[in-house]
Structure formats: structure tokens, C-alpha cells
Design a protein around this motif. Structure first.
Motif, mmCIF file in Angstrom:
data_model
loop_
_atom_site.group_PDB
_atom_site.id
_atom_site.type_symbol
_atom_site.label_atom_id
_atom_site.label_comp_id
_atom_site.label_asym_id
_atom_site.label_seq_id
_atom_site.Cartn_x
_atom_site.Cartn_y
_atom_site.Cartn_z
ATOM 1 N N HIS A 63 40.653 50.441 39.589
ATOM 2 C CA HIS A 63 40.881 49.575 40.749
ATOM 3 C C HIS A 63 40.660 50.373 42.023
ATOM 4 O O HIS A 63 40.866 51.589 42.038
ATOM 5 C CB HIS A 63 42.323 49.039 40.723
ATOM 6 N N HIS A 68 40.654 41.748 37.381
ATOM 7 C CA HIS A 68 40.500 40.320 37.695
ATOM 8 C C HIS A 68 39.269 40.089 38.557
ATOM 9 O O HIS A 68 38.806 41.014 39.242
ATOM 10 C CB HIS A 68 41.736 39.811 38.447
ATOM 11 N N HIS A 70 49.629 44.805 40.347
ATOM 12 C CA HIS A 70 48.376 44.679 39.600
ATOM 13 C C HIS A 70 48.671 44.047 38.246
ATOM 14 O O HIS A 70 49.820 44.023 37.804
ATOM 15 C CB HIS A 70 47.742 46.057 39.395
ATOM 16 N N ASP A 109 37.895 44.369 45.203
ATOM 17 C CA ASP A 109 39.230 44.210 44.601
ATOM 18 C C ASP A 109 39.085 43.511 43.257
ATOM 19 O O ASP A 109 38.580 42.397 43.192
ATOM 20 C CB ASP A 109 40.110 43.392 45.565
ATOM 21 N N GLY A 110 39.534 44.136 42.200
ATOM 22 C CA GLY A 110 39.476 43.543 40.866
ATOM 23 C C GLY A 110 38.117 43.669 40.216
ATOM 24 O O GLY A 110 37.995 44.138 39.082
ATOM 25 N N GLU A 121 44.904 36.873 39.186
ATOM 26 C CA GLU A 121 45.772 37.957 39.659
ATOM 27 C C GLU A 121 46.340 37.578 41.027
ATOM 28 O O GLU A 121 47.469 37.921 41.364
ATOM 29 C CB GLU A 121 44.970 39.266 39.750
HETATM 30 ZN ZN LIG Z 1 43.237 43.491 42.554
#
Ligand SMILES: [Zn+2]
Length: 419
Positions: free
Chosen positions: A199, A89, A368, A100-101, A134
């Protein structure tokens, strides 16, 4: 691909990937380096356009579904086969970081570009997926896009979602340019041949142990409840202790009961948290008459997690009877934990070994998109370290070396799975 080629290639392109990560991080509702990109907001839409442009520049065919999940496809020699998919994401909670993502999306794209440059011939198509929302920021529910794809959230439930100001998902979606029936979002089992998500760990263990990657064998899932305790208010001076029905004192017993139940399962992966406690009327000289708490219980073993919920319910009955308070429990969600697919894990392990990367098998403790994709396709995750385990903060950091290792292992894995 030969070992020599594939060992050299990720290093060659890591600078471009890092530049793209930083450029994506600049697209923010907050002042960079703070990243805030709430789904369907102006920054989210610009970020989507940026990533879409990168995918098209890489020769991928891009489409999106009615909720905005985006699929960038590299066609295989047999287009009738379900694709091998990777992705994550790009939405970000307020005051978040770069990785993150985004590492899973741009790293997945880089893995595809590496394979293309090597002249790799696909049998199965490979799709890069960018899932919508997400993070639960806008609508209070996480993994919106993957949840709907897996059919866990129905179109009816989705249409009822509102933001804090009362504005509905349908309005937000239409303004963002995502039209079409929400009924078309759900995908059948087998929609993807396999799915693997890269990730950052969002925990400290890989960095602490000096490992390059983590192969995720299971993903814990939270069960969340809202518990309302109704007692009896009154003057903190006037009302004597015997016969009080203090809702906060009762809530305190429940919070400790949850902690004790989570500690007593015997499993290190059981965790229980009360993160919200609202006290009414909330005055220094007033006995609390009503308290609302939320509970978040997680495990990779659904039976252990549900055992904690049962222990909490039993404690609630006992506290309610003894203190004369009423306790109403509402289950917000209880998604099943995910067991990752052994065949994908085997491919990840073979790839880590071939790439000369150190690794261990481990559990994912945060939610996730993979948690939901696992309902429609065999799924696994590949973790890379992040500094200090820090995530959801502007100082979130993963080094180019860590990201490069993840992309290298992912590229080899996609090659194995799509061959
Ligand atoms: Zn994430």
C-alpha cells in the motif's frame, strides 16, 4: 530465484504495471485523472472486470464471494494448504487518485507474474485478493468486504446497511451480480496461511527520509462515537447569560477535552479528532439547543485509546452536571488495533535486504483491509512512499521507482512465504 534475476525483473515489467494503473484510473465516475469508484457503481463493476481480465490473462483462477471479495489463485504443489495471500482494494472515494489500494492489487498481480516468469515453484497456493468497499462511501462503513470475511460485521448487520438514499446493500449487491448467502462470506481462522498488503503510505515519512519501503509493525484502529448534547435554546438577545444551557458551548468544552486527553497519553501515536459538528437550529440569533459531534480516536495501543475515551466520558459527566445539559454518547465502532506478524515482518525485512532496498519499521495510522484480515490470518503490510504524503486526492502520486521497489520486495516475500 537468483539475486541477479530478481533484481532485473521488476524493472523489466514496471512499464506494463504503470500502464495498467493508469488504465484502471481511467475507469472512473469522474473525469480522469480524477478517480471516483464507489462500490457496486458502474465504474467499480467495470474496474472489477478489468482486473479480473488481467488476472485471467496471468493464468490465475478467479472466483468471488457473496459480497464481491475477489480471489485470484495461483495453485501450489499442495493445494490442500491454506494460501499465502496479498491484495487490497480498487474502490475509491469521490475525487481520489490512482494509487490508494490499486498499487496493492495490481502490484500484487505483478509480483505474481514476476514469480511465474521466473519459473518459481510454489508449495502453497498464492491468492490475490480484491476486497469489496474498503472505502465507506456508499454504506458509511469502511472495509466492508474484509470486515465480513473476518466475521466482525455479521450478515444481519450487513443486510441492514443502507446508502444515503435508503437503498439497501442487498439491492446493490444483487444488481452488481453478487448473489448467494452473506453467511458464506465469513472465513475461519487460518483461512489464509499469511496475508501481506502492499500500500502507499498515505503519510510523508518514507519520502521525507528517502526510504524505499516501510515494514508496518502495527495498524492503528479508530474508535468513533456520535455525541449528542441537548441544552436549551432561546433568543440570543433575550436570554441573559446566567442560567443558559448552550449546547454548543458545552460541545466546545468536550472538543477541547478530547484534544487534551489525546495529547496527554505520552504516545506520539495517539490522535483524537472531532470532524463533524452539527448545530441546531443553526441561526445567528438563536442559542444552540442541540449539537451533534463525532469523535475519532486512534492509537496502536487499545488501552491508550480507550483511556482517551474514558477521559472524554469523565469530562462529559462534569460538563453535563455543571452546565445542565444532557450528553448522549453512541459508540459507532471501536475495532482493535493490529499487531503485525513477526514471521511476515522477518520475511519482508530479509526481502528488502536481498533486493537492496532501504527500509524502516513503522506504524500505519490509517485503516486498511489488513486491520480485519489480521483477525483470521497472520498479517503484515508493506508501505511505499507517496509524494508529499498526499492521498485521497487526484494529485496522489507514487513514482514507478517506488512502486517497483514495493513490487520487488513483495515478490521476494511471497516467494519466501509460499515456498
Ligand atoms: Zn487504501
Amino acid at each position: 530465484m537468483s539475486a541477479a534475476e530478481s533484481q532485473a525483473t521488476p524493472q523489466l515489467t514496471i512499464d506494463a504495471l504503470m500502464a495498467e494503473l493508469i488504465a484502471l484510473g481511467q475507469i472512473s465516475e469522474a473525469e480522469p485523472p480524477v478517480v471516483t469508484r464507489v462500490v457496486f457503481g458502474e465504474a467499480d463493476l467495470r474496474a472489477r472486470a478489468y482486473v479480473r481480465g488481467l488476472c485471467e490473462a496471468a493464468g490465475l483462477t478467479v472466483r468471488h464471494d457473496a459480497i464481491g471479495n475477489t480471489f485470484a489463485r495461483w495453485e501450489g504443489s499442495d493445494p490442500s494448504l491454506p494460501p499465502v495471500a496479498t491484495g487490497s482494494h480498487i474502490d475509491a472515494i469521490p475525487n481520489a487518485g490512482l494509487y490508494d489500494g490499486c498499487v496493492g492489487v495490481l502490484g500484487g498481480l505483478e509480483a505474481i507474474r514476476v514469480l511465474k516468469k521466473l519459473g518459481f515453484k510454489l508449495r502453497r497456493p498464492i491468492e490475490l485478493v480484491i476486497f469489496t468497499a474498503e472505502e465507506p462511501t456508499r454504506f458509511g462503513i469502511g472495509c466492508l468486504g474484509s470486515r465480513m470475511m473476518a466475521g466482525v460485521l455479521s450478515p444481519h448487520q450487513a443486510r441492514a446497511l443502507r446508502d444515503k438514499g435508503g437503498r439497501g446493500l442487498e439491492e446493490w449487491r444483487a444488481q452488481a451480480g453478487f448473489t448467494g448467502a452473506l453467511e458464506s462470506v465469513a472465513a475461519a481462522k487460518g483461512h489464509f496461511h499469511q496475508f501481506v498488503e502492499l500500500h502507499i503510505e498515505q503519510g510523508p515519512t518514507l519520502e521525507a527520509e528517502g526510504l524505499d519501503v516501510g515494514l508496518v509493525t502495527a495498524i492503528a484502529a479508530p474508535a468513533s462515537q456520535r455525541i449528542v448534547i441537548e441544552g436549551e435554546g432561546g433568543h440570543a438577545g433575550g436570554k441573559l447569560m446566567p442560567g443558559r444551557k448552550d449546547a454548543l458551548a458545552a460541545a466546545a468544552e468536550l472538543i477541547l477535552a478530547l484534544e487534551s486527553a489525546a495529547k496527554s497519553t505520552g504516545a506520539i501515536d495517539t490522535v483524537g479528532t472531532v470532524g463533524v459538528c452539527e448545530v441546531f437550529p443553526g441561526a445567528v440569533n438563536s442559542i444552540p439547543s442541540r449539537v451533534t459531534i463525532t469523535t475519532d480516536v486512534r492509537d496502536i495501543d487499545a488501552a491508550l485509546r480507550d483511556g482517551v475515551l474514558a477521559a472524554l466520558a469523565a469530562a462529559g459527566n462534569e460538563v453535563s452536571a455543571r452546565r445542565g445539559v444532557t450528553i448522549a454518547t453512541e459508540l459507532i465502532n471501536a475495532d482493535p488495533p493490529t499487531v503485525c506478524d513477526p514471521a511476515i515482518l522477518a520475511a519482508l525485512e530479509a526481502s528488502a535486504i536481498a533486493a537492496g532496498k532501504t527500509y524502516k519499521r513503522m506504524v500505519a495510522r490509517a485503516y486498511h483491509d489488513s486491520s480485519f484480515v489480521s483477525g483470521i490470518a497472520p498479517t503484515a503490510m508493506l508501505f511505499i512512499p507517496c509524494r508529499g504524503g498526499v492521498s485521497h486526492r487526484p494529485d496522489e502520486y507514487a513514482s514507478p521507482e517506488w512502486i517497483g521497489s514495493g513490487v520487488h520486495v513483495l515478490a521476494r516475500t511471497l516467494a519466501l512465504l509460499a515456498a
